[in-house]
Design a protein around this motif. Structure first.
Motif, PDB file in Angstrom:
ATOM      1  N   PRO A  19       2.841   8.694   1.853  1.00  0.00           N
ATOM      2  CA  PRO A  19       2.135   7.788   2.770  1.00  0.00           C
ATOM      3  C   PRO A  19       2.297   8.206   4.232  1.00  0.00           C
ATOM      4  O   PRO A  19       3.354   8.667   4.636  1.00  0.00           O
ATOM      5  CB  PRO A  19       2.825   6.439   2.542  1.00  0.00           C
ATOM      6  N   ASN A  20       1.227   8.043   4.964  1.00  0.00           N
ATOM      7  CA  ASN A  20       1.263   8.365   6.389  1.00  0.00           C
ATOM      8  C   ASN A  20       0.551   7.240   7.130  1.00  0.00           C
ATOM      9  O   ASN A  20      -0.463   7.440   7.788  1.00  0.00           O
ATOM     10  CB  ASN A  20       0.573   9.712   6.625  1.00  0.00           C
ATOM     11  N   ARG A  21       1.058   6.034   6.997  1.00  0.00           N
ATOM     12  CA  ARG A  21       0.379   4.857   7.494  1.00  0.00           C
ATOM     13  C   ARG A  21       0.996   4.297   8.757  1.00  0.00           C
ATOM     14  O   ARG A  21       0.384   3.484   9.434  1.00  0.00           O
ATOM     15  CB  ARG A  21       0.440   3.749   6.439  1.00  0.00           C
ATOM     16  N   MET A  22       2.225   4.642   9.008  1.00  0.00           N
ATOM     17  CA  MET A  22       2.932   4.016  10.107  1.00  0.00           C
ATOM     18  C   MET A  22       2.886   4.901  11.344  1.00  0.00           C
ATOM     19  O   MET A  22       2.940   6.111  11.256  1.00  0.00           O
ATOM     20  CB  MET A  22       4.398   3.780   9.717  1.00  0.00           C
TER      21      MET A  22
ATOM     22  N   ALA B  91       0.834  -1.202   0.000  1.00  0.00           N
ATOM     23  CA  ALA B  91       0.000   0.000   0.000  1.00  0.00           C
ATOM     24  C   ALA B  91       0.874   1.259   0.000  1.00  0.00           C
ATOM     25  O   ALA B  91       0.570   2.235  -0.700  1.00  0.00           O
ATOM     26  CB  ALA B  91      -0.927  -0.011   1.213  1.00  0.00           C
ATOM     27  N   ILE B  92       1.962   1.220   0.763  1.00  0.00           N
ATOM     28  CA  ILE B  92       2.874   2.372   0.803  1.00  0.00           C
ATOM     29  C   ILE B  92       3.483   2.615  -0.575  1.00  0.00           C
ATOM     30  O   ILE B  92       3.505   3.742  -1.071  1.00  0.00           O
ATOM     31  CB  ILE B  92       3.979   2.148   1.868  1.00  0.00           C
TER      32      ILE B  92
ATOM     33  N   MET C  63       3.876   5.799  -5.561  1.00  0.00           N
ATOM     34  CA  MET C  63       3.858   5.802  -7.018  1.00  0.00           C
ATOM     35  C   MET C  63       2.755   6.684  -7.581  1.00  0.00           C
ATOM     36  O   MET C  63       2.858   7.179  -8.697  1.00  0.00           O
ATOM     37  CB  MET C  63       3.694   4.382  -7.540  1.00  0.00           C
ATOM     38  N   GLU C  64       1.700   6.852  -6.808  1.00  0.00           N
ATOM     39  CA  GLU C  64       0.598   7.720  -7.247  1.00  0.00           C
ATOM     40  C   GLU C  64       0.844   9.184  -6.869  1.00  0.00           C
ATOM     41  O   GLU C  64      -0.001  10.033  -7.102  1.00  0.00           O
ATOM     42  CB  GLU C  64      -0.721   7.239  -6.638  1.00  0.00           C
TER      43      GLU C  64
ATOM     44  N   LEU D 173      10.760   1.956  -2.903  1.00  0.00           N
ATOM     45  CA  LEU D 173      10.338   3.052  -2.016  1.00  0.00           C
ATOM     46  C   LEU D 173      11.277   4.240  -2.150  1.00  0.00           C
ATOM     47  O   LEU D 173      10.843   5.375  -2.386  1.00  0.00           O
ATOM     48  CB  LEU D 173      10.315   2.549  -0.558  1.00  0.00           C
ATOM     49  N   ILE D 174      12.577   3.990  -2.017  1.00  0.00           N
ATOM     50  CA  ILE D 174      13.547   5.083  -1.990  1.00  0.00           C
ATOM     51  C   ILE D 174      13.640   5.779  -3.348  1.00  0.00           C
ATOM     52  O   ILE D 174      13.621   7.008  -3.435  1.00  0.00           O
ATOM     53  CB  ILE D 174      14.927   4.562  -1.525  1.00  0.00           C
TER      54      ILE D 174
END
Ligand SMILES: [Zn+2]
Length: 272
Positions: A131-134, A120-121, A126-127, A265-266
């Motif tokens: 992300p602010n999930r953690m 999901a992250i 990519m979109e 991610l990076i």
């Protein structure tokens, strides 16, 4: 005379089970895993699924504890299926979360959850969404204003190159464009572990990934690297390598255990 551990009937001298009982038991276990894994997505009638599982379990002498484990196995199989294309869609994520809710699988007792979060992250990055999930506790990094921690890895091995080598841009395998970003499939990483003979294990610590920097915090080394100071990233099965834009900079590698996630991610955060 031994007694069958499955049916309790006489099993014969020195025997603890009937061959047919063992076969039925194994068959029942794989049936439950299949029922669970194929229950993810669509208009699943979970009440029906639950009663089917109970019925198989009682016919095949499968205990409640074992059912719990089989449900997790089925869940992991469903996560594997969702990642078959190396990408977790919004729909797949929602289906898996609904599945977890139904079977009361929690973040800390179902290891497939980590993969769901990672998928999901990556999709969000990519979109073009940060992300602010953690929820992070005891962050050792001193973040800047407007800087957001996206992910943190524990027990990351940090290596420095023994000698300076010119960066050689080799083949990076197959990348796929998804929305804004560049995305490498798992197959691109196979057979490219971090080369440990040419590197020195310098420290083990926490690696933080933000929208601006890569942070490392260990007992011996603490530093951060700004994305725009990095001229090259190298994908490895077990981590990522980077080359900073300085004449004296030696290649640095980080082993997170998950190169596919770390690299995608990076690289995508650095281009945001
Ligand atoms: Zn038996």
């Amino acid at each position: 005379m031994g007694v069958c551990i499955f049916c309790g009937g006489k099993a014969g001298l020195f025997r603890k089970e009937h061959r047919e009982c063992r076969a039925r038991y194994n068959e029942g276990k794989s049936q439950i895993v299949d029922i669970v894994s194929s229950s993810v997505g669509g208009d699943t009638d979970y009440a029906r699924i639950t009663s089917d599982i109970q019925e198989i379990a009682s016919e095949c002498c499968i205990s409640e504890d074992q059912i719990d484990q089989l449900i997790k196995n089925g869940g992991n199989k469903a996560v594997d299926a969702a990642f078959e294309d190396d990408f977790l869609s919004k729909q797949e994520e929602e289906d898996l979360i609904r599945f977890m809710d139904h079977f009361s699988l929690k973040q800390d007792n179902f290891n497939g959850f980590t993969r769901i979060v990672k998928g999901a992250i990556l999709r969000e990055v990519m979109e073009g969404t940060l992300p602010n999930r953690m929820k992070f506790v005891d962050i050792p990094f001193n973040l800047m204003k407007s800087e957001q921690l996206v992910y943190a890895f524990n027990d990351v091995d940090y290596y420095e190159q023994k000698t300076k080598r010119e960066y050689v841009g080799g083949s990076k395998g197959v990348s796929v464009r998804v929305a804004k970003g560049v995305y490498f499939r798992t197959s691109s990483f196979r057979g490219h572990p971090i080369e440990r003979t040419e590197t020195i294990h310098t420290d083990t610590g926490v690696m933080g990934i933000t929208n601006k920097h890569i942070y490392f915090f260990g007992p011996h080394k603490q530093f951060r690297v700004k994305y725009d100071k990095i001229i090259a990233f190298t994908p490895y099965t077990d981590g990522i390598g980077l080359q900073r834009d300085a004449a004296t900079a030696k290649p640095q590698t980080f082993s997170t255990g998950d190169g596919w996630f770390t690299y995608n991610l990076i690289v995508n955060l650095s281009q945001m």
